[in-house]
Every structure is written in structure tokens, then in C-alpha cells.
Design an enzyme around this catalytic site. Structure first.
Site, PDB file in Angstrom:
ATOM      1  N   SER A 208      28.875  -6.451  33.698  1.00 36.61           N
ATOM      2  CA  SER A 208      29.013  -7.209  34.946  1.00 36.61           C
ATOM      3  C   SER A 208      30.255  -8.092  35.021  1.00 36.61           C
ATOM      4  O   SER A 208      30.825  -8.472  33.993  1.00 36.61           O
ATOM      5  CB  SER A 208      27.780  -8.083  35.133  1.00 36.61           C
TER       6      SER A 208
ATOM      7  N   ASN B 181      21.481  -1.995  38.407  1.00 33.40           N
ATOM      8  CA  ASN B 181      20.990  -3.352  38.101  1.00 33.40           C
ATOM      9  C   ASN B 181      21.894  -4.402  38.731  1.00 33.40           C
ATOM     10  O   ASN B 181      21.951  -4.401  39.976  1.00 33.40           O
ATOM     11  CB  ASN B 181      20.616  -3.569  36.631  1.00 33.40           C
ATOM     12  N   ASP B 182      22.558  -5.237  37.989  1.00 33.01           N
ATOM     13  CA  ASP B 182      23.218  -6.398  38.603  1.00 33.01           C
ATOM     14  C   ASP B 182      24.187  -6.037  39.732  1.00 33.01           C
ATOM     15  O   ASP B 182      24.981  -5.106  39.587  1.00 33.01           O
ATOM     16  CB  ASP B 182      24.094  -7.128  37.573  1.00 33.01           C
TER      17      ASP B 182
ATOM     18  N   GLU C 282      22.980 -15.250  30.850  1.00 35.51           N
ATOM     19  CA  GLU C 282      23.747 -14.148  31.426  1.00 35.51           C
ATOM     20  C   GLU C 282      24.205 -14.526  32.838  1.00 35.51           C
ATOM     21  O   GLU C 282      23.639 -15.411  33.478  1.00 35.51           O
ATOM     22  CB  GLU C 282      22.878 -12.882  31.492  1.00 35.51           C
TER      23      GLU C 282
ATOM     24  N   ASP D 157      30.071 -11.173  31.362  1.00 36.73           N
ATOM     25  CA  ASP D 157      29.838 -11.422  32.792  1.00 36.73           C
ATOM     26  C   ASP D 157      30.793 -12.461  33.373  1.00 36.73           C
ATOM     27  O   ASP D 157      30.363 -13.496  33.899  1.00 36.73           O
ATOM     28  CB  ASP D 157      28.367 -11.849  33.047  1.00 36.73           C
TER      29      ASP D 157
HETATM   30  C1  FRU Z   1      22.162  -8.642  33.154  1.00 36.64           C
HETATM   31  C2  FRU Z   1      23.019  -7.843  32.185  1.00 36.64           C
HETATM   32  C3  FRU Z   1      24.396  -8.463  32.035  1.00 36.64           C
HETATM   33  C4  FRU Z   1      25.220  -7.293  31.602  1.00 36.64           C
HETATM   34  C5  FRU Z   1      24.613  -6.155  32.404  1.00 36.64           C
HETATM   35  C6  FRU Z   1      24.590  -4.820  31.714  1.00 36.64           C
HETATM   36  O1  FRU Z   1      21.169  -7.869  33.732  1.00 36.64           O
HETATM   37  O2  FRU Z   1      22.379  -7.739  30.928  1.00 36.64           O
HETATM   38  O3  FRU Z   1      24.478  -9.560  31.157  1.00 36.64           O
HETATM   39  O4  FRU Z   1      26.570  -7.461  31.902  1.00 36.64           O
HETATM   40  O5  FRU Z   1      23.278  -6.546  32.678  1.00 36.64           O
HETATM   41  O6  FRU Z   1      24.110  -3.840  32.582  1.00 36.64           O
END
Ligand code: FRU
Length: 474
Positions: free
Chosen positions: A92, A31-32, A208, A151
Site C-alpha cells: 500500500s 484489499n486496501d 498499518e 504504507d
Molecule cells: C493492510 C496491509 C498493508 C499492506 C497491504 C498488503 O491491510 O497489510 O499494511 O501494505 O495490506 O496487501
């Protein structure tokens, strides 16, 4: 030592959705983007990664590096959720190069029964590739927030060090929390929030992945507010990614937001972007996905989710421009092009990995459709409005239509990137971007192009694979 991350020809043949030139994990969920930085002469990009499956859990920091932002080399995972302070996920964060080391700032996610604890942590990537976790940073107790504080974006401003965190207050308001380093401790200095007004003002319950940077003398604050219901029936997602302009003339301690919230991408899936400033350019990379967007068909092939193409940002005449990084041209192969007058035209030569450039002269309306037996994709423009349509992705993501109102009612240029299971459409030389995922079994080979008036010059470019590593085929 770092390993190469090529996929084999076999993997590409068996799997119609594996990207040719976008970042995705070989297996598991991505993901991120995290820790986007330039260090030791290479671009470093980390990412949220579950190496063990396609669910949102076991979050590690995966790690790629690149010399050109197009060809990526895989390194061993940088962070694994193995310690008391990050046992439910290395969430993140950002990275800052300091001489021979790369400092990693991330959030350790910890579950205690029903309770969530968030530790802002630091780790160091050493020149030999080994990562040393330094554990939770020394931060004064943040008593006004729920466990949703995460984050970290590290910002150096004049001679000060700041951390910008996405946060949720005890009364469920989303915003950013700013910490400043004072000797050995980080102290809370500000909480900043604003209603998100995309039709009507609404309070997000969480922001986020914040980012704060200066772009051509304009400071921008990026954030991903959650819980915003858009009035357009086409939107079912409540997770958005966008930016505000901010006044930073008196520094982070006095920062004020001075614009409404603007979407960074008008398409279907785009979230959690990060920027990197390098040699006078500002680069941005995001996730072509959304929290809670359901299971994608690629799970059958043991991988899911991908990142977007890096974009280059500029601030021109009070507007943000996002353009594809020029480095993608290294992938350009065969090209074919033609000019068209009004009428209906058949187009050939589309493939799983290509780019279509269209330049319009006085176009009042047009339609491009890429029909397929199992999924279809179309663009439509008339009266200053661009409409993108696709098939449903699944029960949790049934959005099929996005609408973009052009800034001055004109359409001059489109650049459409197609990569197996994604599209990115850049409008009018970076005035807007619309991105999303698509899952056709069969690649589109033909298209139909209908022009109502004016002229259009089309050029289709095949893009080569930046991931294949033939020697793994043996
Ligand atoms: C955004 C998020 C962040 C977090 C991460 C967890 O997509 O929810 O806030 O750090 O993904 O995977």
C-alpha cells in the site's frame, strides 16, 4: 487505453453477492485502497489486488478512475510485483498529482527466506497511462525497526516533504515512523507511538496504513493498530482502524498525539482507510474487510472482498462526522415512505441494492429485522445503545454482534445502505458508522419494524447498478 469495467447482467444474476454500487475486483482479491487522489480532472483510486486468485498474495496496484466517485472505470493494473525490490508484493501507499504526472509512493515487499525486507519505492504514472517504476527511494538505514515498515503517506507541510510510515520497532511496538526529505535523501526524524486504550491500555505490535491530515482546523492521525484484544466478548478481531487528534502546530517534527484512540467504524469489517482532500472536502474510503478474516463465500464466483462507500468527513464541535458522499444520490430510483407510530409493522420493498432512511421523534426503543432463510440481519436500539446483529461469516470470522453507545443517549436518524453482501449504517447524521459484510443467498424483501414509543418516518430508496455494462452480454 483504459477499459470499462462493467459487469454483465449474467454475472449479477448468477452471483447473489456481487456489489451493485461498491468497488470490488472483477476477479481475484481486493484489499486496501491506495493512491486515492484527484489527477487529470478525475478521481484516481488504486487498490491492493491479487488478479490471479482469492488469496492474499501477488499484490498489484489495480486502478480505477471516476468523475463522480460512484461510476468507476477500470484501467490496466498500475504496479505489478515484477522487480527485485517489490517481488513479493507492491504494497500500500499514496499518490500525489504533480502537473501531468501522478507520483506513486508504495512499499516493495521482499521475502528472503524467513526474513522480510521492505523498500519504500516511487513510481510515476505518465499522461499516456504508462507507469515508470523508479525503484527504492534514497532513505537512510532504518535500524530500529523490524522488516515491518510500510504504507507510505506522502505529506507536504509548508515547504517540507514528509513520509509517514506504519512501523514495528525491534522490541515489537507499533507506531509511525516519520521521514523528512533533505536534499536527495530521506532522513528519519521521529517514531511516534501510543498505547491503544479502548477499555484498558494495550501496546499494538504494528500500526498499518497511517494517514495524517487537517480537517476543519483539527489535525488527525489515522492508523490501523494490530494485536489489540478488546474486552467485549463480541470482538474476535485484533485489527482496528481509528484515529487520534494530534497537535501539529510546530509541524511533523514536533507532532504530539493528544487524544485516546477512537474507532473509525463500530461495525464488523473496516480497515486501511485513506483520505483525499479535494475542493474543500475531505473524503475517506476504506476496505470493508480485515486482515485474516477468512474465506468468503464469493470465492465460488472467483472474487473476494470489497471497498466501502466513500465518506465525507468533517470536524464539528470537537467530534468527527462521517457522512455518505452526496453523489450516491445519482443512483436513487423508486422511493416509498411512510410514518409509523408505536407498534409492530411489516415493511416491504427491500432489495439487494437499496437504502433505508429512518427519522425518529422521541424513540425510546425500536427493532428492525430483515429475516431470511439463510442469513438474517437486525438492528436494535434501547437505552442509548444500538446493537447490530448478523449471521456468522465463517470459522475465522464468527463475530455476530456489534454494540454502539450513542454520544448523548439519543437516536434521531439512521441511514442504512444495503448492497448484496454489505451494509453500512450511518447513525445520527454521521456521528458514527457501523459497516460489515453479509452473505444472504436470497435478498431480503420484507422487514419487521417494531417501535416502542414515539414516531418514525421511514423511506426506502432503490439504488441502481453503477457497474452493469450490457454490451458485454452479447
Ligand atoms: C493492510 C496491509 C498493508 C499492506 C497491504 C498488503 O491491510 O497489510 O499494511 O501494505 O495490506 O496487501
Amino acid at each position: 487505453m483504459p477499459k470499462s469495467c462493467g459487469w454483465t447482467t449474467k454475472q449479477f444474476t448468477a452471483d447473489p453477492w456481487r456489489p451493485y454500487y461498491h468497488i470490488a475486483a472483477k476477479t481475484g482479491l481486493i484489499n486496501d485502497p491506495n493512491g486515492f487522489s484527484f489527477h487529470q480532472g478525475r478521481f484516481q483510486l488504486f487498490y491492493q489486488w491479487n488478479p490471479f486468485g482469492c488469496e492474499h498474495k501477488n499484490k498489484h496496484w489495480g486502478h480505477f478512475s471516476s468523475s463522480d466517485l460512484i461510476h468507476w472505470q477500470a484501467h490496466p493494473a498500475a504496479l505489478a510485483p515484477t522487480d527485485w525490490f517489490d517481488k513479493n508484493g507492491c504494497y500500500s501507499g499514496t499518490a500525489v498529482s504533480e502537473g501531468e504526472i501522478l507520483n506513486l509512493y508504495y512499499t516493495g515487499n521482499v521475502r528472503q527466506g524467513e526474513q522480510r525486507l521492505s523498500y519504500q519505492c516511487k513510481a510515476v504514472l505518465h499522461p499516456d497511462g504508462h507507469v515508470e517504476k523508479l525503484g527504492p527511494m534514497n532513505i537512510e538505514a532504518l535500524s530500529n525497526y523490524t522488516g515491518h515498515v510500510r504504507d507510505p503517506k506522502y505529506l507536504s507541510w509548508q515547504d517540507q516533504s514528509w513520509l509517514i510510515l506504519g512501523a514495528q520497532t525491534l522490541d515489537q511496538r507499533g507506531g509511525i515512523c516519520l521521514l523528512q526529505q533533505q536534499q536527495e535523501q530521506w532522513l528519519e526524524r521521529r517514531f511516534i507511538s501510543q498505547e491503544i486504550n479502548l477499555g484498558r491500555p494495550q501496546q499494538a505490535y504494528m500500526w498499518e496504513c497511517p494517514d495524517l491530515f487537517e480537517l476543519d482546523q483539527q489535525w488527525l492521525l489515522l492508523a490501523c493498530p494490530q494485536g489489540i484484544e478488546l474486552d467485549q466478548a463480541e470482538y474476535t478481531t485484533t485489527n482496528l482502524s481509528g484515529y487520534f487528534t494530534v497537535d501539529m502546530s510546530a509541524g511533523p517534527a514536533e507532532l504530539t498525539i493528544n487524544s485516546e484512540f477512537n474507532l473509525l467504524d463500530h461495525g464488523f469489517e473496516f480497515y486501511a482507510p485513506q483520505t483525499l482532500q479535494h475542493q474543500g472536502t475531505t473524503l475517506l474510503i476504506g476496505w470493508l474487510g480485515l486482515p485474516d478474516d477468512g474465506e468468503h463465500p464469493s470465492v465460488r464466483h472467483n472474487w473476494t472482498q470489497m471497498l466501502g462507500l466513500p465518506r465525507s468527513l468533517s470536524w464539528e464541535n470537537g467530534c468527527l462526522r462521517q457522512r455518505p458522499i452526496p453523489a450516491f444520490k445519482a443512483l436513487a430510483q423508486a422511493q416509498q415512505g411512510d410514518s409509523y407510530r408505536s407498534g409492530e409493522h411489516q415493511l416491504k420493498g427491500f432489495s439487494r441494492s437499496c437504502m433505508l432512511d429512518i427519522e425518529f421523534t422521541e424513540c425510546s426503543a425500536f427493532q428492525l429485522s430483515l429475516p431470511s432463510a439463510d442469513d438474517s440481519f437486525s438492528l436494535h436500539w434501547s437505552e442509548g445503545t444500538l446493537v447490530v446483529e448478523r449471521g456468522e461469516l465463517g470459522p475465522l470470522n464468527s463475530d455476530t454482534k456489534r454494540i454502539y453507545q450513542s454520544r448523548n443517549g439519543n437516536l434521531r436518524q439512521l441511514q442504512l445502505f444495503i448492497d448484496s453482501s454489505s451494509f453500512e449504517l450511518f447513525v445520527n447524521d454521521g456521528e458514527a458508522v457501523l459497516s460489515g459484510r453479509l452473505f444472504p443467498q436470497q435478498a431480503w424483501h420484507k422487514g419487521q419494524f417494531k417501535l416502542e414509543s414515539g414516531q418514525a418516518k421511514l423511506q426506502l430508496t432503490q439504488l441502481s447498478n453503477s457497474w452493469i455494462e450490457e454490451d458485454l452480454d452479447a
